[in-house]
Every structure is written in structure tokens, then in C-alpha cells.
Design a protein around this motif. Structure first.
Motif, PDB file in Angstrom:
ATOM      1  N   GLN A 132       0.808  -1.213   0.000  1.00 24.43           N
ATOM      2  CA  GLN A 132       0.000   0.000   0.000  1.00 24.43           C
ATOM      3  C   GLN A 132       0.844   1.268   0.000  1.00 24.43           C
ATOM      4  OE1 GLN A 132      -2.349  -1.394   3.390  1.00 24.43           O
ATOM      5  NE2 GLN A 132      -4.206  -0.942   2.226  1.00 24.43           N
ATOM      6  N   VAL A 133       1.982   1.254   0.707  1.00 28.12           N
ATOM      7  CA  VAL A 133       2.783   2.479   0.756  1.00 28.12           C
ATOM      8  C   VAL A 133       3.359   2.821  -0.616  1.00 28.12           C
ATOM      9  CG1 VAL A 133       3.358   2.336   3.215  1.00 28.12           C
ATOM     10  CG2 VAL A 133       4.847   1.229   1.544  1.00 28.12           C
ATOM     11  N   PHE A 134       3.482   1.830  -1.500  1.00 23.22           N
ATOM     12  CA  PHE A 134       3.881   2.127  -2.873  1.00 23.22           C
ATOM     13  C   PHE A 134       2.841   3.027  -3.525  1.00 23.22           C
ATOM     14  CE2 PHE A 134       3.435   1.233  -7.420  1.00 23.22           C
ATOM     15  CZ  PHE A 134       4.721   1.519  -7.868  1.00 23.22           C
ATOM     16  N   GLY A 135       1.575   2.661  -3.378  1.00 20.39           N
ATOM     17  CA  GLY A 135       0.501   3.476  -3.936  1.00 20.39           C
ATOM     18  C   GLY A 135       0.426   4.844  -3.295  1.00 20.39           C
ATOM     19  N   VAL A 136       0.616   4.904  -1.980  1.00 17.78           N
ATOM     20  CA  VAL A 136       0.564   6.178  -1.269  1.00 17.78           C
ATOM     21  C   VAL A 136       1.670   7.107  -1.759  1.00 17.78           C
ATOM     22  CG1 VAL A 136       0.812   7.260   0.996  1.00 17.78           C
ATOM     23  CG2 VAL A 136      -0.521   5.162   0.769  1.00 17.78           C
ATOM     24  N   ALA A 137       2.899   6.580  -1.841  1.00 17.42           N
ATOM     25  CA  ALA A 137       4.020   7.390  -2.320  1.00 17.42           C
ATOM     26  C   ALA A 137       3.810   7.816  -3.769  1.00 17.42           C
ATOM     27  CB  ALA A 137       5.327   6.607  -2.181  1.00 17.42           C
ATOM     28  N   LEU A 138       3.291   6.909  -4.585  1.00 19.83           N
ATOM     29  CA  LEU A 138       3.059   7.215  -5.999  1.00 19.83           C
ATOM     30  C   LEU A 138       2.056   8.358  -6.154  1.00 19.83           C
ATOM     31  CD1 LEU A 138       3.909   6.120  -8.844  1.00 19.83           C
ATOM     32  CD2 LEU A 138       1.747   4.843  -8.821  1.00 19.83           C
ATOM     33  N   VAL A 139       1.002   8.317  -5.375  1.00 17.06           N
ATOM     34  CA  VAL A 139      -0.006   9.377  -5.431  1.00 17.06           C
ATOM     35  C   VAL A 139       0.625  10.733  -5.103  1.00 17.06           C
ATOM     36  CG1 VAL A 139      -2.070  10.289  -4.306  1.00 17.06           C
ATOM     37  CG2 VAL A 139      -1.979   7.887  -4.961  1.00 17.06           C
ATOM     38  N   GLY A 140       1.449  10.758  -4.059  1.00 15.73           N
ATOM     39  CA  GLY A 140       2.078  12.010  -3.679  1.00 15.73           C
ATOM     40  C   GLY A 140       3.038  12.538  -4.727  1.00 15.73           C
ATOM     41  N   LEU A 195      11.095   3.042  -5.104  1.00 16.60           N
ATOM     42  CA  LEU A 195      10.635   2.669  -6.441  1.00 16.60           C
ATOM     43  C   LEU A 195       9.494   3.569  -6.894  1.00 16.60           C
ATOM     44  CD1 LEU A 195      10.847   0.666  -8.816  1.00 16.60           C
ATOM     45  CD2 LEU A 195       9.212  -0.795  -7.605  1.00 16.60           C
ATOM     46  N   ALA A 196       8.593   3.901  -5.982  1.00 15.70           N
ATOM     47  CA  ALA A 196       7.468   4.774  -6.328  1.00 15.70           C
ATOM     48  C   ALA A 196       7.952   6.156  -6.737  1.00 15.70           C
ATOM     49  CB  ALA A 196       6.512   4.882  -5.143  1.00 15.70           C
ATOM     50  N   VAL A 197       8.989   6.669  -6.074  1.00 19.04           N
ATOM     51  CA  VAL A 197       9.539   7.968  -6.444  1.00 19.04           C
ATOM     52  C   VAL A 197      10.157   7.908  -7.837  1.00 19.04           C
ATOM     53  CG1 VAL A 197      11.242   9.741  -5.870  1.00 19.04           C
ATOM     54  CG2 VAL A 197       9.946   8.625  -4.040  1.00 19.04           C
ATOM     55  N   VAL A 198      10.919   6.847  -8.094  1.00 16.18           N
ATOM     56  CA  VAL A 198      11.586   6.697  -9.398  1.00 16.18           C
ATOM     57  C   VAL A 198      10.560   6.587 -10.519  1.00 16.18           C
ATOM     58  CG1 VAL A 198      13.058   5.174 -10.777  1.00 16.18           C
ATOM     59  CG2 VAL A 198      13.654   5.661  -8.395  1.00 16.18           C
ATOM     60  N   ILE A 199       9.510   5.811 -10.301  1.00 15.29           N
ATOM     61  CA  ILE A 199       8.473   5.642 -11.318  1.00 15.29           C
ATOM     62  C   ILE A 199       7.585   6.876 -11.413  1.00 15.29           C
ATOM     63  CG2 ILE A 199       6.392   4.325 -11.909  1.00 15.29           C
ATOM     64  CD1 ILE A 199       7.732   1.870 -10.707  1.00 15.29           C
ATOM     65  N   GLY A 200       7.315   7.496 -10.272  1.00 17.20           N
ATOM     66  CA  GLY A 200       6.360   8.586 -10.225  1.00 17.20           C
ATOM     67  C   GLY A 200       6.831   9.880 -10.859  1.00 17.20           C
ATOM     68  N   LEU A 201       8.129  10.164 -10.829  1.00 15.60           N
ATOM     69  CA  LEU A 201       8.616  11.433 -11.373  1.00 15.60           C
ATOM     70  C   LEU A 201       8.346  11.576 -12.876  1.00 15.60           C
ATOM     71  CD1 LEU A 201      11.918  11.947  -9.353  1.00 15.60           C
ATOM     72  CD2 LEU A 201       9.784  13.241  -9.178  1.00 15.60           C
ATOM     73  N   PRO A 202       8.636  10.553 -13.707  1.00 19.48           N
ATOM     74  CA  PRO A 202       8.262  10.683 -15.127  1.00 19.48           C
ATOM     75  C   PRO A 202       6.750  10.794 -15.325  1.00 19.48           C
ATOM     76  CG  PRO A 202       9.870   8.914 -14.826  1.00 19.48           C
ATOM     77  CD  PRO A 202       9.402   9.320 -13.467  1.00 19.48           C
ATOM     78  N   MET A 203       5.975  10.085 -14.490  1.00 16.95           N
ATOM     79  CA  MET A 203       4.521  10.187 -14.580  1.00 16.95           C
ATOM     80  C   MET A 203       4.052  11.588 -14.219  1.00 16.95           C
ATOM     81  SD  MET A 203       3.382   6.525 -12.882  1.00 16.95           S
ATOM     82  CE  MET A 203       1.637   6.948 -12.989  1.00 16.95           C
ATOM     83  N   ARG A 204       4.702  12.201 -13.240  1.00 20.69           N
ATOM     84  CA  ARG A 204       4.353  13.568 -12.851  1.00 20.69           C
ATOM     85  C   ARG A 204       4.531  14.534 -14.013  1.00 20.69           C
ATOM     86  NH1 ARG A 204       4.728  16.264  -7.612  1.00 20.69           N
ATOM     87  NH2 ARG A 204       4.883  18.518  -7.892  1.00 20.69           N
ATOM     88  N   ARG A 205       5.627  14.365 -14.751  1.00 20.34           N
ATOM     89  CA  ARG A 205       5.875  15.245 -15.894  1.00 20.34           C
ATOM     90  C   ARG A 205       4.813  15.046 -16.963  1.00 20.34           C
ATOM     91  NH1 ARG A 205      11.362  14.179 -14.332  1.00 20.34           N
ATOM     92  NH2 ARG A 205      11.485  12.310 -15.618  1.00 20.34           N
TER      93      ARG A 205
END
Length: 201
Positions: A60-68, A187-197
Motif C-alpha cells: 500500500q505504501v507504494f501506492g501512497v508514495a506514488l499518489v504524492g 521505487l514509487a519515487v523513481v516511477i512517479g517522477l516521469p509520470m508527474r511530468r
């Protein structure tokens, strides 16, 4: 002289651009994104392994971090609170298809209460020009958010548990939860940054 004057339309465009995003109300697009990522949290929450302790092993914390990371602290926190309210209202969106306010005051409730704190910290975009330093600070903030989740979750678990002491719970967490949660948060931070852009494009 006329070349130095600024037209009202240009002034308006300049004002709109200078207005910080955090100062605006949520747009329709923001609301759609919040709903989508609340749904993502609901789906990720079902990936869990029930344990005899009553607290399942989840990602779950993967999803939480990804959302943020993807939505930023403001919209991400809103999406997470929407998810929590939906679950508290009774929809089975928490781990193992649980729902209702009882989930928030049970053994695992402390972890859920702490998610908005983690989302907020994961969603901070450090105003640093050096991208490597900014990335390192973002990782540090995300792991600080994870620490809040582990501590608040562990304290509520200990307060309600009749079988495990607070020391036993934190020892168990350091083995069963923390190493895995650190890995998936990064991992969520690494994946999430390109998604954020992509989302902000």
C-alpha cells in the motif's frame, strides 16, 4: 513609448502564469485525477498477504508514495483523504476488501491515518536547481513520510493488541515491513517522477 506599454490581455496572461498552482481551487481535471488515483489506491490495497498477527503484508505504501509524487502534495493529499473517506463510509477499498470506520480504529487503522502525512511529504517538490540534490531530498522526504506511517501504525497496533508488546511489534515490523516498504517507496519515487511530468504536460 508605445512599445513599453503592456496590453491588458498580456497583463492578464502574466498574472495567471504567476499565480501559484497551490492557490487555485481544484479544476475538473484535478478532480478526475484525484478520483483516478483514489481508485489506484483501492486496487493496490488488495495486493496483500494475510498474516496471523492480524496486520497483512501489503504494498500500500507504494501506492501512497506514488499518489504524492505524481499529483503533488496538495492534490495527492486530497485524493488520499477521498480514498480514506470512501473506505470509512463502508466501501471495501481497504486491504483484503475491508471497509467501514472499524477499519480505521482497528489494528491496521494507524497506518491508514498516517497516509496523508506520507503523501504530503512525498508530494513536496524541492525548490533546488541541482536535479541530483532535489532527487535525493525527495527520497529523504518520502522515507520520512514512511517513518511516520510505520510509527503511527505500530503505536495504534500496540495500543489495541492484547498479544504483542510495542517492542515486539516494532521488532516484527523491522523484519516484515520496513525493508520492503523502503524499497517500494524509493521505487514509487523513481516511477512517479516521469509520470508527474506527463500529468503536468
Amino acid at each position: 513609448m508605445s512599445q513599453l506599454q503592456t496590453s491588458p490581455a498580456a497583463a492578464t496572461r502574466h498574472t495567471d502564469t504567476a499565480t501559484p498552482r497551490s492557490g487555485r481551487r481544484f479544476s475538473t481535471r484535478d478532480m478526475v485525477l484525484a478520483g483516478m488515483f483514489a481508485a489506484v489506491l483501492a486496487v493496490i490495497s488488495q495486493i496483500s498477504l494475510p498474516m496471523p498477527t492480524g496486520v497483512p503484508i501489503t504494498i500500500q505504501v507504494f501506492g501512497v508514495a506514488l499518489v504524492g509524487v505524481v499529483l503533488g502534495w496538495r492534490l495527492g493529499t486530497f485524493a488520499t483523504i477521498v480514498y480514506i473517506l470512501i473506505g470509512a463510509a463502508g466501501l471495501p477499498v481497504f486491504a483484503n476488501f475491508h471497509g467501514g470506520f472499524a477499519s480505521l480504529v482497528g489494528l491496521t487503522g494507524g497506518y491508514i491515518w498516517a497516509w496523508p502525512i506520507m503523501v504530503l511529504l512525498c508530494g513536496i517538490n524541492p525548490p533546488i536547481g541541482n536535479k541530483h540534490a532535489a532527487f535525493a531530498l525527495r527520497i529523504a522526504l518520502s522515507l520520512l513520510g514512511l517513518a511516520f506511517v510505520e510509527v503511527i501504525g505500530g503505536l495504534q497496533w500496540a495500543a489495541l493488541s492484547a498479544e504483542m508488546s510495542i517492542g515486539a511489534i516494532f521488532t516484527y515490523s523491522m523484519v516484515a515491513f520496513v525493508p520492503k516498504d523502503i524499497l517500494i517507496t524509493v521505487l514509487a519515487v523513481v516511477i512517479g517522477l516521469p509520470m508527474r511530468r506527463l500529468v503536468n504536460h
